[in-house]
Structure formats: structure tokens, C-alpha cells
Design an enzyme around this catalytic site. Structure first.
Site, mmCIF file in Angstrom:
data_model
loop_
_atom_site.group_PDB
_atom_site.id
_atom_site.type_symbol
_atom_site.label_atom_id
_atom_site.label_comp_id
_atom_site.label_asym_id
_atom_site.label_seq_id
_atom_site.Cartn_x
_atom_site.Cartn_y
_atom_site.Cartn_z
ATOM 1 N N LYS A 171 33.102 58.208 10.983
ATOM 2 C CA LYS A 171 34.545 58.001 11.075
ATOM 3 C C LYS A 171 35.085 57.490 9.733
ATOM 4 O O LYS A 171 35.091 58.251 8.782
ATOM 5 C CB LYS A 171 34.833 57.107 12.265
ATOM 6 C CG LYS A 171 34.776 57.960 13.533
ATOM 7 C CD LYS A 171 33.956 57.456 14.644
ATOM 8 C CE LYS A 171 33.787 58.537 15.699
ATOM 9 N NZ LYS A 171 32.882 58.151 16.766
ATOM 10 N N SER A 229 38.013 54.519 21.787
ATOM 11 C CA SER A 229 38.110 55.751 21.008
ATOM 12 C C SER A 229 39.234 56.670 21.457
ATOM 13 O O SER A 229 39.767 57.418 20.655
ATOM 14 C CB SER A 229 36.778 56.491 21.023
ATOM 15 O OG SER A 229 36.298 56.642 22.336
ATOM 16 N N HIS A 234 35.258 52.747 15.561
ATOM 17 C CA HIS A 234 36.601 53.057 15.053
ATOM 18 C C HIS A 234 37.265 51.895 14.338
ATOM 19 O O HIS A 234 38.362 52.046 13.805
ATOM 20 C CB HIS A 234 37.500 53.528 16.200
ATOM 21 C CG HIS A 234 36.995 54.768 16.860
ATOM 22 N ND1 HIS A 234 37.243 56.027 16.380
ATOM 23 C CD2 HIS A 234 36.195 54.936 17.939
ATOM 24 C CE1 HIS A 234 36.656 56.916 17.158
ATOM 25 N NE2 HIS A 234 36.008 56.281 18.110
HETATM 26 C C1 LIG Z 1 32.021 58.597 17.742
HETATM 27 C C2 LIG Z 1 31.498 57.468 18.537
HETATM 28 C C3 LIG Z 1 30.140 57.312 18.746
HETATM 29 C C4 LIG Z 1 29.145 58.359 18.334
HETATM 30 O O1 LIG Z 1 28.920 58.314 16.977
HETATM 31 P P1 LIG Z 1 28.297 59.606 16.287
HETATM 32 O O2 LIG Z 1 27.780 59.102 14.992
HETATM 33 O O3 LIG Z 1 29.426 60.558 16.133
HETATM 34 O O4 LIG Z 1 27.233 60.113 17.184
HETATM 35 C C5 LIG Z 1 29.702 56.183 19.388
HETATM 36 N N1 LIG Z 1 30.574 55.265 19.838
HETATM 37 C C6 LIG Z 1 31.909 55.398 19.702
HETATM 38 C C7 LIG Z 1 32.820 54.341 20.226
HETATM 39 C C8 LIG Z 1 32.409 56.513 19.047
HETATM 40 O O5 LIG Z 1 33.716 56.673 18.931
#
Ligand SMILES: *Cc1c(COP(=O)(O)O)cnc(C)c1O
Length: 399
Positions: A242, A182, A210
Site C-alpha cells: 500500500k 480497509s 492502511h
Molecule cells: C491488503 C491487506 C492485507 C494483505 O496484504 P497483501 O500484502 O496485499 O497480501 C492484509 N491486511 C489488510 C488490512 C489489508 O488491507
């Protein structure tokens, strides 16, 4: 009047320490939807730090689907999935995701953070260790902590290091990696890690928050890029906040794992189901991701990434080995990262500096993210502005 509270000294001291280290964080309010040109503090900016990679967060089809689903099913889930909060839109979304990715079952979670807590705390314990990449998302670490499982972290992206750690344990456990990292934007060596897990009889879990939607055939993410499937990657977590432009998350897995998680994943059992309206919007988003429009958006994003990398190559900074929408420029010092972010703001570019503990100490950065919703002109503005700011910064340092 709101009553004044007595704040304990240790709270104030912790805040003071963060401030002194240039690590204080605070929220900013957008007076617009999540778009490439948000309004912040009554000013318009071009933003390069949201995770809305495909530009779907404000898409009319998603808004309509959310409205329509709310008309038909209301806004609130009303209870957990297991009591009576699992509505038809949830079921439809689970089935569509399972078909798209080729898994027997999909289970929805309220957030990605909770999906990771839920899956890991159910599958790992004192006798079933967790081994994971050093740069994995915080929620994957916290999952292992909640599980009270032995936890070791291998060198980033390094299969040999992972193998050494697996060999240290006499009992099999859970091997976990982000698909796309991320904060760095690079992709894990999934095929090799899958093989390693298989050789040692460990469970293998990937969090592709992502990658899903953006990468691979039909947007099926790192799974597709690495040529894996439900057999070689039995536990796949994805999120909707995302590329999908909504909120929530899911785990794609086998029927047996899903049955098990339904019994034992506490962050699944003891929480209210996501809003059915969000499930409806997310189904519309999935249809978009799979459509010709989705493909066009992925292609536009890829063109932006290529243009960005070509331009930044000539600047006095090092690009990370990333071909994804995440294109960080590591600055190092937190204060310097904030300064660059402020200079960019003066030029109309919004890109929040990312500092420890989100990233390792000494690697504060501009985590620049690109979106299919950006125009070619937006990319030109970004690169021109970076050129100005970074060249000036570089000259200052030399002096
Ligand atoms: C954003 C993210 C999460 C968390 O997801 P949310 O739905 O925002 O709680 C988990 N793992 C990764 C790799 C992320 O980038």
C-alpha cells in the site's frame, strides 16, 4: 492448440450464480505503471482505487534502489529465510523497520495475507481463541480458520462488544483488529482495545496495512496516533503493497515472539523469502516515508482528503466517518454500484465497484481512494464527475 478441458458442472453453476447476482469479478490489465493516470484498454483514465496512497509505486528512487539491489544481490531469494534465503537487504530492512517503529524485532513475510496467516496460526489454537472486529480483513479471519481456533467477531469498532466476547472465554487468546479498516477507512479504538486485552491478559495484534506510511508522526501509523508502543501493542503487522508502493509485509514484535514465530509460523517457514530486490526497494521507500518528502506527501494527501469531503458533503450520498485516504461511497445494491462505476468510466474516472463478499451484503460501494500523487486538478475532476453522476442517479431513483 491448448487442449479443451471438461469443466465440472458445479464450477460452471457457481460462475453462473455469481453472474446473476452481479458479483462476477475479473481482472483488468493496466498498460502503464500504477500511476494516477493509468492506461487501460488503450485509454487514459484518472484512477481512484489503488492503495498507492503516497504515490511511491512508480517512484524513481524505488526503481533505482530495486535495480541497484538486483545488481548486487540478484532477483531471487533462492530459498526460505531459514535455509539460506535471508540476504543482507532483508536484514537491513528488518532492522530499519524495527528502529522506525520501536520494536525489538521485525520479521519479513512475502505478503500481508501470509503474515496474518502465519502469526495467527502460530499464536492461536483450539485452546487459545481469537476475538476480532467484524470488519477485519479476510486474511485475519482466514488466519483464525487455519489455526482451528474458536473465533468470535465483535460489533465493528465496539469495545463493549469486544469485552463481552473476551469474558465468554475461560482461557486467554488473541484480540485482533485492523488499524484502518480497509473498506471503510475509519480507525479502530486502539488505545481502549489495548487496555482491554491487557486487563484480560490477552495478546493484542493490529494489522495496520492502511495506516503505516500515511498516518501519525513520521508515518508510523495508528500506533503513533493512538499513543501506543511495543509494550501496549506487542504484535503489529504492516504491509508494503500500500503506502510503501512495493510488495510484501512484516510483523514487528518482541524478541521472544519473533523467536517463537520463526519456529512455528508455517507461512514463514515453508515459503521462499521475498525477492532481495524488493527488500532493497522497500528500504528506499521507508527512507522516503521518513523524509521531508514523505511528510510533504502525507500533507498533500491530507489536503486532498479535506477537499474531497467538503465537496461530497453537498451530494446526495452519505460520507463514511473516515479521515484517511479511503473514502467510500456506499451505494448498497451491487448492480447500482457497477452502474455508477461505469458512468464514471465514461467521464474518464476509473474506480472499480466493491461488492460482497468483500463487503457485507447490501453495502456495495465505490471505494474511492486518494493518493498524494493525485493533483489538485485530479480531485476537481473526481468531485465534478461524482456530482454529475450521483445527482443524475439520485434523480433517477426519485422518479
Ligand atoms: C491488503 C491487506 C492485507 C494483505 O496484504 P497483501 O500484502 O496485499 O497480501 C492484509 N491486511 C489488510 C488490512 C489489508 O488491507
Amino acid at each position: 492448440m491448448k487442449p479443451a478441458l471438461n469443466t465440472p458442472d458445479w464450477v460452471l453453476a457457481a460462475l453462473q450464480e455469481r453472474r446473476q447476482q452481479d458479483l462476477m469479478r475479473s481482472t483488468i490489465t493496466l498498460d502503464s505503471p500504477q500511476v494516477p493516470h493509468p492506461q487501460i484498454h488503450s485509454q487514459n483514465y484518472t484512477a481512484f482505487c489503488s492503495n498507492d496512497y503516497l504515490g511511491l509505486a512508480n517512484h524513481p528512487k524505488l526503481i533505482k534502489a530495486m535495480n541497484d539491489t538486483a545488481q548486487a544481490y540478484g532477483v531471487g531469494g533462492g530459498s526460505s529465510h531459514l535455509v539460506c534465503g535471508h540476504l543482507a537487504p532483508h536484514q537491513a530492512l528488518e532492522e530499519a523497520l524495527a528502529d522506525w517503529l520501536g520494536y525489538e524485532r521485525v520479521m519479513l513475510f512475502s505478503t500481508g495475507y501470509m503474515a496474518n496467516l502465519g502469526v495467527i496460526s502460530a499464536l492461536a489454537d483450539k485452546n487459545r481463541p481469537v476475538v476480532q472486529d467484524k470488519l477485519n480483513h479476510a486474511s485475519l479471519i482466514d488466519g483464525a480458520l487455519l489455526a482451528q481456533a474458536p473465533l468470535r467477531r465483535y460489533l465493528h469498532g465496539n469495545v463493549t462488544s469486544a469485552q463481552k466476547l473476551l469474558s465468554k472465554y475461560s482461557t486467554a487468546g488473541l484480540l485482533i483488529t485492523d488499524g484502518v479498516f480497509s473498506m471503510d477507512g475509519d480507525i479502530a479504538p486502539l488505545a481502549d482495545l489495548s487496555q482491554l486485552a491487557n486487563q484480560h491478559d490477552w495478546m493484542f495484534m493490529v494489522d495496520d496495512a492502511h495506516g503505516l506510511g500515511c498516518l501519525g508522526e513520521n508515518g508510523r501509523g495508528c500506533l503513533s496516533l493512538a499513543g501506543l508502543d511495543a509494550a501496549s501493542l506487542p504484535i503489529l503487522v504492516g504491509t508494503f503493497g500500500k503506502s510503501f508502493g512495493t510488495a510484501g509485509a512484516f510483523v514487528a514484535t518482541s524478541h521472544d515472539y519473533a523467536e517463537y514465530l520463526t519456529q512455528f509460523a508455517r507461512p514463514y517457514v515453508y515459503t521462499t523469502a521475498m525477492s532481495p530486490a524488493i527488500a532493497g526497494a522497500t528500504l528506499a521507500s521507508l527512507q522516503l516515508v521518513q523524509s521531508v518528502e514523505g511528510q510533504e506527501r502525507r500533507e498533500r494527501l491530507a489536503r486532498h482528503i479535506a477537499y474531497f469531503r467538503k465537496r461530497v458533503q453537498t451530494l446526495p450520498v452519505t460520507l463514511m466517518p473516515s479521515n484517511t485516504a479511503i473514502q467510500p461511497i456506499v451505494v448498497g445494491d451491487s448492480k447500482a454500484a457497477i452502474k455508477i462505476s461505469e458512468r464514471l468510466k465514461d467521464l474518464g474516472i476509473w474506480c472499480t465497484a466493491i461488492r460482497p463478499p468483500t463487503v457485507p451484503v447490501g453495502s456495495a460501494r465505490l471505494r474511492i481512494t486518494l493518493s498524494a500523487a493525485h493533483s489538485d486538478e485530479d480531485l476537481v475532476l473526481l468531485c465534478d464527475s461524482l456530482e454529475r453522476v450521483l445527482t443524475a442517479n439520485f434523480l433517477n431513483e426519485k422518479r
